[in-house]
Design a protein around this motif. Structure first.
Motif, PDB file in Angstrom:
ATOM      1  N   ASP A  11       0.842  -1.206   0.000  1.00 44.75           N
ATOM      2  CA  ASP A  11       0.000   0.000   0.000  1.00 44.75           C
ATOM      3  C   ASP A  11       0.878   1.259   0.000  1.00 44.75           C
ATOM      4  OD1 ASP A  11       0.846  -0.392   2.634  1.00 44.75           O
ATOM      5  OD2 ASP A  11      -0.980   0.444   3.491  1.00 44.75           O
ATOM      6  N   GLU A  12       2.172   1.103   0.339  1.00 43.25           N
ATOM      7  CA  GLU A  12       3.122   2.214   0.279  1.00 43.25           C
ATOM      8  C   GLU A  12       3.921   2.174  -1.030  1.00 43.25           C
ATOM      9  OE1 GLU A  12       6.743   3.754   3.025  1.00 43.25           O
ATOM     10  OE2 GLU A  12       4.923   3.127   4.049  1.00 43.25           O
ATOM     11  N   PHE A  13       4.446   1.001  -1.360  1.00 45.47           N
ATOM     12  CA  PHE A  13       5.165   0.808  -2.624  1.00 45.47           C
ATOM     13  C   PHE A  13       5.326  -0.688  -2.842  1.00 45.47           C
ATOM     14  CE2 PHE A  13       8.717   0.413  -5.516  1.00 45.47           C
ATOM     15  CZ  PHE A  13       8.456   1.413  -6.437  1.00 45.47           C
ATOM     16  N   GLY A  14       4.763  -1.189  -3.924  1.00 45.01           N
ATOM     17  CA  GLY A  14       4.825  -2.609  -4.209  1.00 45.01           C
ATOM     18  C   GLY A  14       5.270  -2.880  -5.635  1.00 45.01           C
ATOM     19  N   ILE A  15       5.153  -4.121  -6.041  1.00 45.02           N
ATOM     20  CA  ILE A  15       5.601  -4.532  -7.366  1.00 45.02           C
ATOM     21  C   ILE A  15       4.836  -3.800  -8.473  1.00 45.02           C
ATOM     22  CG2 ILE A  15       4.094  -6.568  -7.564  1.00 45.02           C
ATOM     23  CD1 ILE A  15       7.783  -6.386  -8.709  1.00 45.02           C
ATOM     24  N   ALA A  19       6.517  -1.607 -11.364  1.00 45.09           N
ATOM     25  CA  ALA A  19       6.221  -1.877 -12.779  1.00 45.09           C
ATOM     26  C   ALA A  19       5.788  -0.598 -13.491  1.00 45.09           C
ATOM     27  CB  ALA A  19       5.150  -2.954 -12.907  1.00 45.09           C
ATOM     28  N   ALA A  20       5.029   0.243 -12.801  1.00 45.24           N
ATOM     29  CA  ALA A  20       4.527   1.481 -13.402  1.00 45.24           C
ATOM     30  C   ALA A  20       5.645   2.499 -13.635  1.00 45.24           C
ATOM     31  CB  ALA A  20       3.433   2.095 -12.534  1.00 45.24           C
ATOM     32  N   CYS A  21       6.569   2.624 -12.684  1.00 42.05           N
ATOM     33  CA  CYS A  21       7.621   3.637 -12.822  1.00 42.05           C
ATOM     34  C   CYS A  21       8.916   3.066 -13.406  1.00 42.05           C
ATOM     35  CB  CYS A  21       7.881   4.338 -11.496  1.00 42.05           C
ATOM     36  SG  CYS A  21       8.615   3.302 -10.219  1.00 42.05           S
ATOM     37  N   GLN A  22       9.059   1.750 -13.404  1.00 43.21           N
ATOM     38  CA  GLN A  22      10.202   1.017 -13.958  1.00 43.21           C
ATOM     39  C   GLN A  22      11.497   1.125 -13.155  1.00 43.21           C
ATOM     40  OE1 GLN A  22      10.293  -1.227 -16.856  1.00 43.21           O
ATOM     41  NE2 GLN A  22       8.200  -1.169 -16.107  1.00 43.21           N
ATOM     42  N   ARG A  25      14.051   4.757  -6.368  1.00 41.71           N
ATOM     43  CA  ARG A  25      14.989   4.755  -5.249  1.00 41.71           C
ATOM     44  C   ARG A  25      14.404   3.878  -4.140  1.00 41.71           C
ATOM     45  NH1 ARG A  25      15.151  10.152  -3.970  1.00 41.71           N
ATOM     46  NH2 ARG A  25      13.474   9.879  -2.487  1.00 41.71           N
ATOM     47  N   TRP A  26      15.225   2.978  -3.600  1.00 47.85           N
ATOM     48  CA  TRP A  26      14.805   2.148  -2.468  1.00 47.85           C
ATOM     49  C   TRP A  26      15.289   2.868  -1.221  1.00 47.85           C
ATOM     50  CZ3 TRP A  26      11.362  -1.457  -2.734  1.00 47.85           C
ATOM     51  CH2 TRP A  26      11.126  -2.256  -1.620  1.00 47.85           C
ATOM     52  N   ASP A  27      14.371   3.550  -0.548  1.00 48.72           N
ATOM     53  CA  ASP A  27      14.745   4.429   0.547  1.00 48.72           C
ATOM     54  C   ASP A  27      13.906   4.143   1.784  1.00 48.72           C
ATOM     55  OD1 ASP A  27      12.243   5.538  -0.059  1.00 48.72           O
ATOM     56  OD2 ASP A  27      13.102   7.228  -1.134  1.00 48.72           O
ATOM     57  N   GLY A  28      14.162   4.904   2.820  1.00 52.44           N
ATOM     58  CA  GLY A  28      13.387   4.776   4.052  1.00 52.44           C
ATOM     59  C   GLY A  28      13.832   3.647   4.956  1.00 52.44           C
ATOM     60  N   ILE A  29      14.946   2.994   4.641  1.00 50.41           N
ATOM     61  CA  ILE A  29      15.445   1.906   5.490  1.00 50.41           C
ATOM     62  C   ILE A  29      16.040   2.523   6.747  1.00 50.41           C
ATOM     63  CG2 ILE A  29      17.085  -0.020   5.658  1.00 50.41           C
ATOM     64  CD1 ILE A  29      14.735  -0.404   3.621  1.00 50.41           C
ATOM     65  N   HIS A  52       6.138  -8.545  -0.411  1.00 58.05           N
ATOM     66  CA  HIS A  52       5.063  -7.728   0.155  1.00 58.05           C
ATOM     67  C   HIS A  52       4.793  -8.165   1.591  1.00 58.05           C
ATOM     68  CE1 HIS A  52       3.148  -6.607  -3.994  1.00 58.05           C
ATOM     69  NE2 HIS A  52       4.307  -6.020  -3.786  1.00 58.05           N
ATOM     70  N   SER A  53       4.848  -7.215   2.521  1.00 57.95           N
ATOM     71  CA  SER A  53       4.576  -7.506   3.926  1.00 57.95           C
ATOM     72  C   SER A  53       3.464  -6.595   4.437  1.00 57.95           C
ATOM     73  CB  SER A  53       5.847  -7.336   4.760  1.00 57.95           C
ATOM     74  OG  SER A  53       6.263  -5.996   4.786  1.00 57.95           O
ATOM     75  N   SER A  54       2.981  -6.904   5.615  1.00 57.65           N
ATOM     76  CA  SER A  54       1.936  -6.104   6.266  1.00 57.65           C
ATOM     77  C   SER A  54       0.748  -5.881   5.332  1.00 57.65           C
ATOM     78  CB  SER A  54       2.490  -4.766   6.751  1.00 57.65           C
ATOM     79  OG  SER A  54       3.540  -4.976   7.667  1.00 57.65           O
TER      80      SER A  54
END
Length: 150
Positions: A11-15, A19-22, A25-29, A52-54
């Motif tokens: 619901d925040e960012f998934g596959i 796929a839509a943006c191709q 950035r993998w952030d927020g860790i 996918h979690s939660s």
């Protein structure tokens, strides 16, 4: 080349978002162990299982590839971001991002319950430790997951 599992809440960012943006950035860790893996071990060309979690359908949803190596997560410097870190500075950043690109969405999510029943995966970090948002995946585990989703 190494293999990884990156966890995300769809619901925040998934596959589908990837796929839509191709590319994204993998952030927020904000876990030091995951940060250290991103900083010290994740490299361009590495393959990533997007997990996918939660959510209702917890499990592996698809594949991405690392296309840009470790760099400071810009959200740590943004006071309006939920990932802002007042103890971090541009000359001494605490948090790391990488960029990933979409490779494949699986026809179905491979559920965590199924993963836990697969003998080839009984030593997988996901099964043994679970909570880490960036996890190494051994080549034989990668192959077992990809084979399971057909």
């Amino acid at each position: 080349m190494k293999y990884w599992l990156f966890k995300s809440e769809p619901d925040e960012f998934g596959i589908d978002d990837l796929a839509a943006c191709q590319r994204e950035r993998w952030d927020g860790i904000r876990n030091y162990q995951a940060r250290n893996l991103l900083r010290d071990e994740v490299a361009v060309g590495d393959q990533v299982l997007l997990y996918h979690s939660s959510c209702k359908n917890v499990g592996v949803a698809g594949i991405a590839e690392v296309v840009a190596g470790a760099y400071p997560d810009p959200l740590q410097f943004d006071p309006d971001s939920k990932y802002f870190d007042p103890k971090s500075s541009p000359d001494k950043p605490r948090w790391i991002s990488v960029d990933i690109a979409f490779v494949q969405k699986f026809a179905r999510v491979l559920p965590l319950q199924t993963i836990k029943t697969m003998p080839a995966l009984n030593e997988m970090v996901l099964v043994k430790q679970g909570r880490l948002s960036v996890q190494p995946v051994r080549a034989q585990e990668w192959q077992a997951i990809v084979a399971a989703v057909g």
